[in-house]
Design an enzyme around this catalytic site. Structure first.
Site, PDB file in Angstrom:
ATOM      1  CB  SER A  40      -1.041   0.045   1.256  1.00  0.00           C
ATOM      2  OG  SER A  40      -2.013   0.887   1.215  1.00  0.00           O
ATOM      3  CB  CYS A  44       3.107   7.841  -8.479  1.00  0.00           C
ATOM      4  SG  CYS A  44       1.630   7.045  -9.012  1.00  0.00           S
TER       5      CYS A  44
HETATM    6  C1  LIG Z   1       8.538   5.171 -10.426  1.00  0.00           C
HETATM    7  C2  LIG Z   1       7.169   4.908 -10.555  1.00  0.00           C
HETATM    8  C3  LIG Z   1       6.557   5.956 -11.097  1.00  0.00           C
HETATM    9  C4  LIG Z   1       5.088   6.064 -11.656  1.00  0.00           C
HETATM   10  N1  LIG Z   1       4.812   7.334 -11.659  1.00  0.00           N
HETATM   11  C5  LIG Z   1       3.238   7.430 -11.850  1.00  0.00           C
HETATM   12  C6  LIG Z   1       2.612   8.500 -12.063  1.00  0.00           C
HETATM   13  O1  LIG Z   1       3.253   9.715 -11.963  1.00  0.00           O
HETATM   14  N2  LIG Z   1       1.162   8.350 -12.386  1.00  0.00           N
HETATM   15  C7  LIG Z   1       0.457   7.190 -12.502  1.00  0.00           C
HETATM   16  O2  LIG Z   1      -0.690   7.354 -12.650  1.00  0.00           O
HETATM   17  N3  LIG Z   1       1.059   6.193 -12.298  1.00  0.00           N
HETATM   18  C8  LIG Z   1       2.475   5.886 -11.877  1.00  0.00           C
HETATM   19  N4  LIG Z   1       3.182   4.720 -11.903  1.00  0.00           N
HETATM   20  C9  LIG Z   1       2.466   3.522 -12.130  1.00  0.00           C
HETATM   21  C10 LIG Z   1       1.603   3.224 -10.856  1.00  0.00           C
HETATM   22  O3  LIG Z   1       2.654   3.000  -9.766  1.00  0.00           O
HETATM   23  C11 LIG Z   1       1.179   1.942 -11.135  1.00  0.00           C
HETATM   24  O4  LIG Z   1       0.021   2.121 -12.307  1.00  0.00           O
HETATM   25  C12 LIG Z   1       0.304   1.280  -9.878  1.00  0.00           C
HETATM   26  O5  LIG Z   1       1.184   0.722  -8.931  1.00  0.00           O
HETATM   27  C13 LIG Z   1      -0.228   0.060 -10.474  1.00  0.00           C
HETATM   28  O6  LIG Z   1      -0.641  -0.835  -9.364  1.00  0.00           O
HETATM   29  P1  LIG Z   1      -1.243  -2.393  -9.386  1.00  0.00           P
HETATM   30  O7  LIG Z   1      -1.669  -2.543  -7.792  1.00  0.00           O
HETATM   31  O8  LIG Z   1      -1.953  -2.628 -10.320  1.00  0.00           O
HETATM   32  O9  LIG Z   1       0.166  -2.874  -9.352  1.00  0.00           O
HETATM   33  P2  LIG Z   1       1.635  -2.824  -8.589  1.00  0.00           P
HETATM   34  O10 LIG Z   1       1.769  -1.719  -7.970  1.00  0.00           O
HETATM   35  O11 LIG Z   1       2.684  -3.355  -9.672  1.00  0.00           O
HETATM   36  O12 LIG Z   1       1.606  -4.015  -7.355  1.00  0.00           O
HETATM   37  C14 LIG Z   1       1.476  -5.330  -7.754  1.00  0.00           C
HETATM   38  C15 LIG Z   1       2.159  -6.072  -6.480  1.00  0.00           C
HETATM   39  O13 LIG Z   1       1.939  -7.323  -6.548  1.00  0.00           O
HETATM   40  C16 LIG Z   1       2.933  -8.045  -6.300  1.00  0.00           C
HETATM   41  N5  LIG Z   1       3.163  -9.346  -6.996  1.00  0.00           N
HETATM   42  C17 LIG Z   1       3.314  -9.688  -8.116  1.00  0.00           C
HETATM   43  N6  LIG Z   1       3.328 -10.848  -8.390  1.00  0.00           N
HETATM   44  C18 LIG Z   1       3.009 -11.536  -7.159  1.00  0.00           C
HETATM   45  C19 LIG Z   1       2.951 -13.057  -6.841  1.00  0.00           C
HETATM   46  N7  LIG Z   1       2.967 -14.037  -7.677  1.00  0.00           N
HETATM   47  N8  LIG Z   1       2.503 -13.411  -5.683  1.00  0.00           N
HETATM   48  C20 LIG Z   1       2.548 -12.323  -4.748  1.00  0.00           C
HETATM   49  N9  LIG Z   1       2.584 -10.947  -4.986  1.00  0.00           N
HETATM   50  C21 LIG Z   1       2.942 -10.527  -6.380  1.00  0.00           C
HETATM   51  C22 LIG Z   1       4.264  -7.085  -6.851  1.00  0.00           C
HETATM   52  O14 LIG Z   1       5.354  -7.566  -6.212  1.00  0.00           O
HETATM   53  C23 LIG Z   1       3.454  -5.892  -6.368  1.00  0.00           C
HETATM   54  O15 LIG Z   1       3.952  -5.629  -5.008  1.00  0.00           O
HETATM   55  C24 LIG Z   1       4.457   4.922 -11.417  1.00  0.00           C
HETATM   56  C25 LIG Z   1       5.423   3.506 -11.345  1.00  0.00           C
HETATM   57  C26 LIG Z   1       6.583   3.606 -10.778  1.00  0.00           C
HETATM   58  C27 LIG Z   1       7.360   2.413 -10.597  1.00  0.00           C
END
Ligand SMILES: Cc1cc2nc3c(=O)[nH]c(=O)nc-3n(C[C@H](O)[C@H](O)[C@H](O)COP(=O)(O)OP(=O)(O)OC[C@H]3O[C@@H](n4cnc5c(N)ncnc54)[C@H](O)[C@@H]3O)c2cc1C
Length: 187
Positions: A40, A44
């Site tokens: 959590s 970004c």
């Molecule tokens: C440096 C950076 C800057 C960014 N800047 C922006 C921005 O300015 N604006 C914007 O809109 N977006 C931005 N983003 C993108 C945004 O952070 C992502 O779109 C968002 O975090 C996606 O959320 P999510 O929950 O789908 O996946 P994630 O945040 O990727 O979370 C997925 C989680 O699942 C875990 N996981 C994966 N596989 C497994 C498994 N098999 N078993 C257990 N756990 C697992 C991963 O380790 C991770 O902790 C940025 C991303 C980064 C890295």
């Protein structure tokens, strides 16, 4: 009988889904697993933490009231069972179980579910360049990687950095490394 909701992934989508499910179905058992150490957080903000605008890593995972969103936070305030260091290995849709592995001990077990949410995000596309797996070559897609980079910067272990990829994240990291730490950066 209480519904068992299992969520794989605990950064952005996972916690939102967990909190929403618990709000809509207070009697449900909601479990959220993540393979990493931190959940959590605002991915970004990673470049802003490396660049010092967010001085502490916890600044990316703190509520407005100053509470760190960790496993205890989810248990006590959201009623969600959040478990870190737990990687989903396979899904058995017939049995409705997920085989998971504790990333610290290697221990495997099966977790049952009625509803499964896959919130595993994306992974960086690393081109097949020889040496991409060398030490000191990293992506910045998780807080663990950001922490490692920030610690190396603070210990003055990095003099030069090469960033492959001149999109938003690449350029934000370039600014963070150059402005805060005086590192010579090539993009
Ligand atoms: C440096 C950076 C800057 C960014 N800047 C922006 C921005 O300015 N604006 C914007 O809109 N977006 C931005 N983003 C993108 C945004 O952070 C992502 O779109 C968002 O975090 C996606 O959320 P999510 O929950 O789908 O996946 P994630 O945040 O990727 O979370 C997925 C989680 O699942 C875990 N996981 C994966 N596989 C497994 C498994 N098999 N078993 C257990 N756990 C697992 C991963 O380790 C991770 O902790 C940025 C991303 C980064 C890295």
């Amino acid at each position: 009988m209480a519904l068992n909701i299992l969520i794989i992934g605990g950064v952005a989508l996972g916690p939102k889904a967990a909190a929403r499910a618990k709000r809509l179905m207070p009697d449900s058992n909601v479990t959220m697993i993540d393979q990493g150490t931190y959940i959590s957080y605002g991915g970004c903000g990673i470049p802003y933490f490396v660049g010092g605008d967010v001085p502490q890593m916890n600044g990316l995972r703190t509520t407005n009231a100053g509470v760190v969103r960790d496993e205890a936070f989810f248990k006590e305030l959201k009623g969600v069972n959040a478990i870190c260091h737990t990687r989903a290995l396979s899904i058995n849709r017939k049995e409705k179980t997920v085989t998971v592995e504790n990333t610290q001990t290697g221990e495997k077990s099966d977790m049952p579910y009625d509803k499964l949410v896959i919130a595993t995000g994306s992974s960086p596309r690393i081109p097949p360049i020889p040496g991409a797996d060398l030490k000191n070559v990293t992506s910045v897609t998780c807080l663990e990687a950001a922490k490692a980079i920030q610690e190396q910067c603070a210990a003055r272990k990095i003099n030069h950095a090469v960033i492959i990829g001149a999109g938003f994240i690449g350029l934000e990291m370039a600014v963070a490394l150059a402005d805060m730490w005086g590192i010579k950066v090539t993009v």
